[in-house]
Write an enzyme that holds these catalytic residues in place. Structure first.
Site, PDB file in Angstrom:
ATOM      1  N   ASP A  78      -3.247   2.384   0.208  1.00  0.00           N
ATOM      2  CA  ASP A  78      -2.035   2.755   0.891  1.00  0.00           C
ATOM      3  C   ASP A  78      -1.308   1.694   1.650  1.00  0.00           C
ATOM      4  OD1 ASP A  78      -0.777   4.548   2.704  1.00  0.00           O
ATOM      5  OD2 ASP A  78      -2.152   4.940   4.302  1.00  0.00           O
ATOM      6  N   ASP A 111       4.343   5.041  -1.245  1.00  0.00           N
ATOM      7  CA  ASP A 111       3.482   4.174  -0.698  1.00  0.00           C
ATOM      8  C   ASP A 111       2.063   4.110  -0.703  1.00  0.00           C
ATOM      9  OD1 ASP A 111       3.753   6.309   1.175  1.00  0.00           O
ATOM     10  OD2 ASP A 111       3.851   4.806   2.712  1.00  0.00           O
ATOM     11  N   GLU A 112       1.482   5.401  -1.401  1.00  0.00           N
ATOM     12  CA  GLU A 112       0.027   5.553  -1.450  1.00  0.00           C
ATOM     13  C   GLU A 112      -0.120   6.310  -2.970  1.00  0.00           C
ATOM     14  OE1 GLU A 112      -2.023   8.232   0.975  1.00  0.00           O
ATOM     15  OE2 GLU A 112       0.000   9.018   1.607  1.00  0.00           O
TER      16      GLU A 112
END
Length: 361
Positions: free
Chosen positions: A13, A107-108
């Site tokens: 993350d 983003d993860e």
């Protein structure tokens, strides 16, 4: 224990991703409280830097609330093309270790490194190496959680943020879950947590004491899920081609509106955007959901499932208007959105937040 407990799963993350990209590219923003999003009174915070989070600023918060919490907050317009570019750099790093990468958003992502391309025996070492390479390549920091399944790995990734990681070994999983506050269980939101509190369930240990029958009686279909996860059982594999379940867009207005004529104009624009994205992904859907957020920030949804798949603006709009006219509006409206679900094909999961934000600013 179940055979899947032998897996090695990493949840990576990025730390305050959108805001961190802006601080990287514009050094004058480093160390300052910034929010990516619209700074006007109708805007919404898409992401907040850690400096802003210290004041209580959070994503999805109305900009006017964020400014009250942090008077010195600096608003920066989003640059999704840049975020996608950096996200691809990060994904390329993941693929050097395994092809089993399941992106959740820009983003993860989850990675299954049980068997990996470098033959590293330690998932903890792999996570360190990935985070090091992300920083060397992008100048950005990432946090990671490492464990036997996706559920525990995701919880673990929050523990040492920012720029940290936490490993929960097979032997540690059950004690870890038993001590965990129920509100920290991924997937248990505020409403469910409050319901659990009323049943005397405050920690994983309390949850584990309840029988399957009890949990099913009080929490319906989710009862079996809660029964399993507190025992460390979560069978979901890392899926490189994640199936999209819905596709939608929404618009926040510069001023509250109460005229149905204006609402229909806005719904037309939203339906046009959805039609374009359906065509791009070669997908159609059966269920139309209308989202209404009132001036007091309370949200209402109305849905209708059709007997056939639709993908054209006219049919989406007609259904949305039908839903809008089902009942009157109790307040003026600050946001309208349309989502199409029950899709007819598998498409790669996209970042739904991106589409929402394009309409907001």
């Amino acid at each position: 224990m179940h055979e899947l407990d032998d897996r090695k799963i990493i949840h990576v993350d990025m730390d305050a991703f959108y805001a961190s990209v802006e601080q990287r590219d514009f050094p004058e923003l480093k160390g300052k409280p910034i929010a990516v999003g619209g700074g006007n009174n109708r805007g919404v915070v898409a992401a907040a830097s850690y400096e802003a989070r210290k004041y209580g600023v959070r994503s999805a918060m109305p900009s006017i609330t964020a400014k009250k919490l942090c008077p010195d907050l600096i608003f920066v317009k989003h640059r999704f093309d840049k975020y996608r570019e950096v996200s691809q750099q990060i994904r390329d790093i993941f693929l050097d270790y395994t092809d089993l990468v399941e992106p959740l958003s820009l983003d993860e992502a989850y990675l299954d490194v049980t068997e990996n391309k470098l033959n590293y025996p330690s998932a903890t070492v792999i996570a360190y190496d990935i985070r090091r390479r992300i920083y060397e390549t992008t100048g950005l920091t990432a946090s990671a959680g490492i464990s036997i399944n996706k559920f525990v790995a995701k919880i673990a990734s929050d523990y040492n943020k920012p720029n940290g990681q936490k490993t929960i070994t097979p032997e540690e999983v059950i004690p870890f879950l038993e001590e965990l506050e129920i509100r920290k269980f991924h997937g248990i939101g505020k409403v469910t947590a409050e319901k659990m509190y009323l049943q005397g369930i405050f920690t994983g240990a309390h949850l584990k004491e309840r029988s399957l029958e009890f949990l099913q009686e009080h929490f319906g279909k989710s009862g079996a899920h809660y029964y399993n996860i507190v025992r460390g059982v979560h069978h979901s594999p890392v899926k490189p081609d994640r199936i999209r379940k819905s596709l939608g867009a929404e618009r926040t207005f510069s001023e509250n509106i109460s005229s149905e004529i204006f609402m229909k104009e806005r719904l037309t624009q939203i339906a046009e955007e959805i039609e374009k994205r359906l065509a791009k992904n070669d997908v159609a859907g059966k269920t139309v959901t209308l989202k209404i957020k009132y001036s007091d920030f309370k949200t209402q949804t109305r849905s209708k499932t059709l007997p056939h798949f639709i993908r054209t603006k006219d049919l989406i709009l007609a259904t949305a208007i039908e839903l809008m006219e089902q009942e009157g509006f109790r307040e003026s409206v600050r946001l309208l959105g349309i989502t199409l679900s029950n899709l007819n094909t598998d498409v790669e999961e996209a970042d739904f937040v991106e589409v929402q934000l394009k309409f907001m600013f």
